[in-house]
Design an enzyme around this catalytic site. Structure first.
Site, PDB file in Angstrom:
ATOM      1  N   ASP A  91      -5.494 -25.700  39.937  1.00 52.23           N
ATOM      2  CA  ASP A  91      -6.672 -25.132  39.303  1.00 52.23           C
ATOM      3  C   ASP A  91      -7.345 -24.097  40.210  1.00 52.23           C
ATOM      4  OD1 ASP A  91      -8.443 -25.670  36.921  1.00 52.23           O
ATOM      5  OD2 ASP A  91      -9.923 -25.936  38.503  1.00 52.23           O
ATOM      6  N   ASP A 102      -2.370 -31.835  37.308  1.00 52.48           N
ATOM      7  CA  ASP A 102      -3.351 -30.783  37.502  1.00 52.48           C
ATOM      8  C   ASP A 102      -4.091 -31.107  38.800  1.00 52.48           C
ATOM      9  OD1 ASP A 102      -5.135 -28.629  36.910  1.00 52.48           O
ATOM     10  OD2 ASP A 102      -4.836 -29.023  34.774  1.00 52.48           O
ATOM     11  N   HIS A 110      -5.522 -24.607  27.670  1.00 52.75           N
ATOM     12  CA  HIS A 110      -6.736 -25.290  27.191  1.00 52.75           C
ATOM     13  C   HIS A 110      -7.995 -24.436  27.337  1.00 52.75           C
ATOM     14  CE1 HIS A 110      -6.686 -25.680  31.467  1.00 52.75           C
ATOM     15  NE2 HIS A 110      -7.930 -26.107  31.465  1.00 52.75           N
ATOM     16  N   ASP A 111      -7.885 -23.278  27.985  1.00 48.15           N
ATOM     17  CA  ASP A 111      -9.044 -22.392  28.159  1.00 48.15           C
ATOM     18  C   ASP A 111      -8.997 -21.197  27.208  1.00 48.15           C
ATOM     19  OD1 ASP A 111      -9.985 -23.885  30.371  1.00 48.15           O
ATOM     20  OD2 ASP A 111      -8.742 -22.732  31.762  1.00 48.15           O
ATOM     21  N   GLU A 141      -3.086 -21.318  39.396  1.00 45.92           N
ATOM     22  CA  GLU A 141      -3.878 -20.546  38.429  1.00 45.92           C
ATOM     23  C   GLU A 141      -4.582 -19.436  39.209  1.00 45.92           C
ATOM     24  OE1 GLU A 141      -7.515 -21.088  35.178  1.00 45.92           O
ATOM     25  OE2 GLU A 141      -7.529 -22.226  37.027  1.00 45.92           O
TER      26      GLU A 141
HETATM   27  C1  GLC Z   1      -9.842 -23.727  35.494  1.00 47.68           C
HETATM   28  C2  GLC Z   1      -9.563 -24.678  34.362  1.00 47.68           C
HETATM   29  C3  GLC Z   1     -10.778 -24.775  33.494  1.00 47.68           C
HETATM   30  C4  GLC Z   1     -11.912 -25.325  34.337  1.00 47.68           C
HETATM   31  C5  GLC Z   1     -12.126 -24.487  35.589  1.00 47.68           C
HETATM   32  C6  GLC Z   1     -12.967 -25.212  36.581  1.00 47.68           C
HETATM   33  O1  GLC Z   1     -10.045 -22.434  35.067  1.00 47.68           O
HETATM   34  O2  GLC Z   1      -8.428 -24.268  33.668  1.00 47.68           O
HETATM   35  O3  GLC Z   1     -10.579 -25.588  32.372  1.00 47.68           O
HETATM   36  O4  GLC Z   1     -13.091 -25.340  33.594  1.00 47.68           O
HETATM   37  O5  GLC Z   1     -10.924 -24.193  36.254  1.00 47.68           O
HETATM   38  O6  GLC Z   1     -12.279 -26.315  37.092  1.00 47.68           O
END
Ligand code: GLC
Length: 542
Positions: free
Chosen positions: A199, A98, A315-316, A241
């Site tokens: 991310d 990640d 995980h979100d 992402e």
């Molecule tokens: C992304 C991650 C999330 C995190 C955010 C800030 O959306 O998936 O878990 O809180 O970025 O890093």
């Protein structure tokens, strides 16, 4: 198009904090993951997306990094990490790191320095602005509630944080910052990792003064530079992402000719059960017709100029079986339905830990039970705005991130075999029924359905390469699609509801060759007169 290993891959996301504890501190760790590699090999996955394991004060569970070249104390050591890369490789599993480089932790030495004053050499690594009329520079908001600007008493300036105030945003316009990022990426590439999950990468081209955050004008220049300076020389998987991607934007990232990423996570389907123009907490029922249209659009729109990622969970996000399925009487059927529907589509599938055994949401009654910073901040803010406690707890139970983060349920023993200590987040009370040991032992389990789907993908090029066709002349709750490849056609049918559904598509005829099904007695499919039971799903060869 040249074929890549990651087009044939199945990726499994590990959230290390909740996967397997090996030392009894209640927090998962790298040695715990090592212990479970054989389980993952048995499932058949070929890559692990490892949520952040770097040094972090854990304001956002590792998504706030204070050292990109060291391992979080609770998770182990760099020697454990090297062993994980080696041991995974021995099982034909690559490790996807990640990469969290939109921001760092406020404890990262760069920020510690930057905070020392306006003339510190690291000041321009972050985004600082003077107050405007004695207040924040503009109306940018943090994803974790409140303004995206935090006042720094010492210098009289504000710094930008699109997430928590302990996650200051890096200033990507500064070439020195980009060079630091390329360096740390090369450090991990040299270690032999299989790629990066990036991310909130669509935020790095932000123009804060214009209140542009996603899809900024320089975003794709930066990614092309990244590709040239780092992973372009390696055969790795890169997935961004990108909450704001449309198919047109996804092609910019993933068209091989442009030299950016392998693929992106698009979230259009994930946003369908929230009220338009509002937040994830503003719930509305899933419009199934739109789900079909959105997924079908993504299946066809990228053509040969891009590649899809396929996912329901991470995980979100809340657990899919609780979110859009039925985690009560149709638990097994609906969990398998979502697996069948997704894994026979075109793209690279991602499984989030526990999805393969049908883990469910974990409802709470009181805000004191919530660990996640996003939900806690939202609760505080909305309570002040006059929302009722009941409504907010309802929203957290539907969408809160802790739902996905309860410990992995390995067996029926105390703490589900996750830890010998006290888990950092309580284990879901349903672990005696839903756990990996029980799932492995039962040939009709959700686990074995996932395993079979992964095998079907490995053995049939149609699953990876076949063209997608949505069949429209069916009831709204039925998702029926075809895959075509070199003269062969498969049909995948799924009834996304508790009510039975009747389907009549005579041109598809009658088929005897069943590939997979979630009802054990399904033997063939007669599309002239097909009746689907609650949450029934199957695939047949036509
Ligand atoms: C992304 C991650 C999330 C995190 C955010 C800030 O959306 O998936 O878990 O809180 O970025 O890093």
């Amino acid at each position: 198009m040249e074929q890549k290993w990651w087009q044939n891959a199945v990726v499994y996301q590990v959230y290390p904090r909740s996967f397997q504890d090996s030392d009894g501190d209640g927090i998962g760790d790298l040695r715990g993951i090592l212990r479970r590699l054989d389980y993952l090999q048995e499932l058949g996955i070929t890559a692990i997306w490892l949520s952040p394991v770097y040094k972090s004060p854990n304001d956002d569970n590792g998504y706030d990094i204070s050292d990109y070249r060291d391992i979080m104390t609770e998770f182990g050591t760099m020697a454990d990490m090297d062993e994980l890369i080696t041991e995974a490789k021995a099982r034909d599993i690559r490790i996807i790191m990640d990469l969290v480089v939109n921001h760092t932790s406020d404890e990262h030495p760069w920020f510690v320095e930057a905070r020392k004053g306006k003339d510190n050499p690291y000041r321009e690594y972050y985004v600082w602005r003077d107050p405007v009329n004695g207040d924040v520079p503009n109306s940018l908001r943090s994803t974790f509630s409140g303004p995206a600007w935090e006042y720094d008493e010492a210098s009289g300036q504000y710094y930008l944080h699109l997430f928590s105030k302990r996650q200051p945003d890096l200033n990507w316009e500064n070439e020195a910052v980009r060079r630091e990022v390329w360096d740390l990426m090369n450090y991990w590439l040299e270690k032999g990792v299989g790629g990066f999950r990036m991310d909130v990468i669509d935020l790095v081209g932000k123009i804060p003064d214009k209140e542009i955050t996603g899809n900024g004008p320089k975003l794709h220049d930066y990614l092309q530079e990244m590709n040239r300076e780092t992973f372009g020389k390696y055969d790795v998987l890169t997935v961004g992402e990108t909450w704001g991607a449309t198919p047109e934007i996804a092609k910019l990232y993933s068209d091989p000719k442009r030299g950016e990423l392998s693929m992106v996570f698009q979230f259009e389907h994930i946003l369908l059960d929230q009220q338009e123009g509002k937040d994830k907490w503003d719930l509305k029922p899933l419009p199934i017709g739109e789900l079909k249209q959105v997924l079908a659009k993504w299946q066809t729109a990228l053509g040969n100029e891009g590649w899809n990622s396929l996912f329901w969970n991470n995980h979100d996000l809340p657990r899919i079986v609780s979110r859009w399925g039925d985690d009560g009487i149709y638990h097994r059927e609906s969990a398998k339905l979502f697996a069948i529907l997704l894994h026979l589509m075109k793209g690279t599938p991602y499984i989030y830990q526990g999805e393969e055994i049908g883990m469910t949401n974990s409802p709470i009654r009181d805000i004191s039970e919530v660990q996640d910073i996003e939900a806690r901040n939202m609760y505080r803010e909305r309570l002040e705005q006059g929302y009722s406690q009941e409504e907010l707890i309802g929203a957290i139970n539907a969408k809160g991130r802790d739902n996905a983060r309860t410990p992995m349920q390995w067996d029926g023993s105390e703490n589900a075999g996750f830890t010998a200590g006290t888990p950092w987040l309580p284990v879901n009370p349903n672990f005696k029924k839903i756990n990996a040991e029980a799932s492995l032992a039962d040939p009709d389990s959700i686990f074995h359905c996932y395993r079979k789907l992964i095998r079907l993908r490995k053995e049939n090029p149609l699953v990876v390469w076949g063209d997608f066709e949505l069949i429209e002349e069916v009831p709204e709750q039925v998702f029926l699609y075809l895959r075509h490849y070199e003269g062969e056609t498969w049909a995948v049918a799924a009834n996304l509801g508790q009510a039975a559904a009747a389907v009549q598509v005579p041109r598809l005829g009658k088929s005897r060759e069943l590939l997979i099904a979630n009802y054990a007695d399904r033997e063939f499919a007669d599309f002239e007169e097909l009746s689907l039971r609650p949450y029934e799903a199957f695939a047949v060869k036509l």
